[in-house]
Design a protein around this motif. Structure first.
Motif, PDB file in Angstrom:
ATOM      1  N   ILE A  38       0.838  -1.204   0.000  1.00 13.97           N
ATOM      2  CA  ILE A  38       0.000   0.000   0.000  1.00 13.97           C
ATOM      3  C   ILE A  38       0.869   1.249   0.000  1.00 13.97           C
ATOM      4  CG2 ILE A  38      -1.675   1.319   1.365  1.00 13.97           C
ATOM      5  CD1 ILE A  38      -2.855  -1.431   2.201  1.00 13.97           C
ATOM      6  N   VAL A  39       1.920   1.261   0.808  1.00 21.20           N
ATOM      7  CA  VAL A  39       2.835   2.406   0.842  1.00 21.20           C
ATOM      8  C   VAL A  39       3.506   2.573  -0.513  1.00 21.20           C
ATOM      9  CG1 VAL A  39       4.986   3.274   1.866  1.00 21.20           C
ATOM     10  CG2 VAL A  39       3.192   2.331   3.331  1.00 21.20           C
ATOM     11  N   LEU A  40       3.917   1.464  -1.149  1.00 19.41           N
ATOM     12  CA  LEU A  40       4.538   1.526  -2.473  1.00 19.41           C
ATOM     13  C   LEU A  40       3.566   2.103  -3.505  1.00 19.41           C
ATOM     14  CD1 LEU A  40       6.907   0.797  -4.381  1.00 19.41           C
ATOM     15  CD2 LEU A  40       5.758  -1.401  -4.716  1.00 19.41           C
ATOM     16  N   ILE A  41       2.332   1.660  -3.479  1.00 17.15           N
ATOM     17  CA  ILE A  41       1.330   2.153  -4.437  1.00 17.15           C
ATOM     18  C   ILE A  41       1.071   3.642  -4.232  1.00 17.15           C
ATOM     19  CG2 ILE A  41      -1.110   1.998  -5.070  1.00 17.15           C
ATOM     20  CD1 ILE A  41      -0.867  -1.038  -4.615  1.00 17.15           C
ATOM     21  N   VAL A  42       0.951   4.071  -2.991  1.00 20.12           N
ATOM     22  CA  VAL A  42       0.732   5.498  -2.712  1.00 20.12           C
ATOM     23  C   VAL A  42       1.942   6.313  -3.166  1.00 20.12           C
ATOM     24  CG1 VAL A  42       0.453   7.182  -0.849  1.00 20.12           C
ATOM     25  CG2 VAL A  42      -0.914   5.098  -0.857  1.00 20.12           C
ATOM     26  N   GLY A  43       3.145   5.820  -2.925  1.00 20.92           N
ATOM     27  CA  GLY A  43       4.355   6.513  -3.379  1.00 20.92           C
ATOM     28  C   GLY A  43       4.403   6.643  -4.893  1.00 20.92           C
ATOM     29  N   LEU A  44       4.067   5.553  -5.602  1.00 20.47           N
ATOM     30  CA  LEU A  44       4.032   5.595  -7.066  1.00 20.47           C
ATOM     31  C   LEU A  44       2.972   6.568  -7.575  1.00 20.47           C
ATOM     32  CD1 LEU A  44       4.577   1.853  -8.036  1.00 20.47           C
ATOM     33  CD2 LEU A  44       6.160   3.760  -8.339  1.00 20.47           C
ATOM     34  N   MET A  45       1.856   6.638  -6.875  1.00 20.95           N
ATOM     35  CA  MET A  45       0.826   7.598  -7.269  1.00 20.95           C
ATOM     36  C   MET A  45       1.349   9.025  -7.175  1.00 20.95           C
ATOM     37  SD  MET A  45      -2.610   5.856  -5.624  1.00 20.95           S
ATOM     38  CE  MET A  45      -3.456   7.392  -5.556  1.00 20.95           C
ATOM     39  N   PHE A  46       2.073   9.341  -6.116  1.00 19.79           N
ATOM     40  CA  PHE A  46       2.655  10.678  -5.978  1.00 19.79           C
ATOM     41  C   PHE A  46       3.657  10.953  -7.093  1.00 19.79           C
ATOM     42  CE2 PHE A  46       1.500  10.583  -1.319  1.00 19.79           C
ATOM     43  CZ  PHE A  46       0.620  11.653  -1.401  1.00 19.79           C
ATOM     44  N   VAL A  47       4.464   9.960  -7.440  1.00 18.94           N
ATOM     45  CA  VAL A  47       5.450  10.137  -8.517  1.00 18.94           C
ATOM     46  C   VAL A  47       4.748  10.386  -9.852  1.00 18.94           C
ATOM     47  CG1 VAL A  47       7.217   8.941  -9.863  1.00 18.94           C
ATOM     48  CG2 VAL A  47       7.285   8.842  -7.383  1.00 18.94           C
ATOM     49  N   PHE A  48       3.717   9.609 -10.156  1.00 18.99           N
ATOM     50  CA  PHE A  48       3.000   9.780 -11.416  1.00 18.99           C
ATOM     51  C   PHE A  48       2.289  11.129 -11.491  1.00 18.99           C
ATOM     52  CE2 PHE A  48       2.834   4.957 -11.754  1.00 18.99           C
ATOM     53  CZ  PHE A  48       3.843   4.924 -12.691  1.00 18.99           C
ATOM     54  N   ILE A  49       1.678  11.557 -10.393  1.00 19.37           N
ATOM     55  CA  ILE A  49       1.003  12.858 -10.370  1.00 19.37           C
ATOM     56  C   ILE A  49       2.012  13.977 -10.565  1.00 19.37           C
ATOM     57  CG2 ILE A  49      -0.253  14.465  -8.883  1.00 19.37           C
ATOM     58  CD1 ILE A  49      -1.713  11.978  -7.736  1.00 19.37           C
ATOM     59  N   SER A  50       3.149  13.868  -9.900  1.00 18.05           N
ATOM     60  CA  SER A  50       4.193  14.882 -10.049  1.00 18.05           C
ATOM     61  C   SER A  50       4.718  14.918 -11.478  1.00 18.05           C
ATOM     62  CB  SER A  50       5.333  14.575  -9.077  1.00 18.05           C
ATOM     63  OG  SER A  50       6.433  15.405  -9.331  1.00 18.05           O
ATOM     64  N   ARG A  52       3.133  14.037 -14.235  1.00 16.64           N
ATOM     65  CA  ARG A  52       2.111  14.622 -15.111  1.00 16.64           C
ATOM     66  C   ARG A  52       2.080  16.141 -14.972  1.00 16.64           C
ATOM     67  NH1 ARG A  52      -3.349  13.092 -17.288  1.00 16.64           N
ATOM     68  NH2 ARG A  52      -4.412  15.074 -17.476  1.00 16.64           N
ATOM     69  N   TYR A  53       2.179  16.625 -13.752  1.00 15.13           N
ATOM     70  CA  TYR A  53       2.181  18.076 -13.518  1.00 15.13           C
ATOM     71  C   TYR A  53       3.378  18.724 -14.202  1.00 15.13           C
ATOM     72  CZ  TYR A  53       2.225  22.500 -11.015  1.00 15.13           C
ATOM     73  OH  TYR A  53       2.239  23.829 -10.700  1.00 15.13           O
ATOM     74  N   THR A  54       4.547  18.102 -14.098  1.00 18.84           N
ATOM     75  CA  THR A  54       5.746  18.631 -14.749  1.00 18.84           C
ATOM     76  C   THR A  54       5.581  18.627 -16.266  1.00 18.84           C
ATOM     77  OG1 THR A  54       7.078  17.763 -12.924  1.00 18.84           O
ATOM     78  CG2 THR A  54       8.249  18.357 -14.926  1.00 18.84           C
ATOM     79  N   CYS A  55       5.026  17.568 -16.805  1.00 19.42           N
ATOM     80  CA  CYS A  55       4.802  17.500 -18.258  1.00 19.42           C
ATOM     81  C   CYS A  55       3.834  18.583 -18.713  1.00 19.42           C
ATOM     82  CB  CYS A  55       4.274  16.132 -18.657  1.00 19.42           C
ATOM     83  SG  CYS A  55       5.498  14.824 -18.557  1.00 19.42           S
ATOM     84  N   LEU A  56       2.779  18.825 -17.955  1.00 14.78           N
ATOM     85  CA  LEU A  56       1.826  19.871 -18.327  1.00 14.78           C
ATOM     86  C   LEU A  56       2.482  21.249 -18.311  1.00 14.78           C
ATOM     87  CD1 LEU A  56      -1.438  18.717 -16.514  1.00 14.78           C
ATOM     88  CD2 LEU A  56      -0.978  18.765 -18.952  1.00 14.78           C
TER      89      LEU A  56
END
Length: 115
Positions: A38-50, A52-56
């Protein structure tokens, strides 16, 4: 003792909002066993959101720079058109007359020298 008085340790609890907000869900056997996942999945979610924000942000900057490039190209075309207009012989003669320079256009054509 009867069987109905014994407490079943694997008794399922109902998921009520008070149970979830109170933190009781964190004591569930499934959550305790899969905490690392669960901690790994939440961490990956933060990385993916970050990411995407950088790409935008980069895409917005690219669009802004492309628009600026178009503006500069149009300005360059306008200046080039003015320069071509100023290089005409009639325009040069009128500028010489306006500034009262002692210059005249030649009456004889230029000579071509061959080697």
């Amino acid at each position: 003792m009867s069987k109905t008085n014994k407490i079943n340790p694997k008794k399922k609890r109902q998921l009520s909002p008070l149970y979830i907000l109170g933190g009781g869900i964190l004591k569930e056997d499934f959550i305790v066993r899969h905490t690392k996942l669960i901690v790994l999945i939440v961490g990956l979610m933060f990385v993916f959101i970050s990411n995407r924000y950088t790409c935008l942000l980069k895409l917005r900057e690219i669009d802004k720079l492309q628009q600026e490039l178009k503006d500069v190209k149009y300005e360059s075309l306008a200046i080039s058109g003015q320069l071509i207009g100023n290089n005409r012989l009639s325009q040069i003669e009128s500028l010489v007359k306006e500034r009262r320079l002692d210059l005249e256009s030649p009456q004889t054509p230029p000579y071509i020298i061959q080697k």
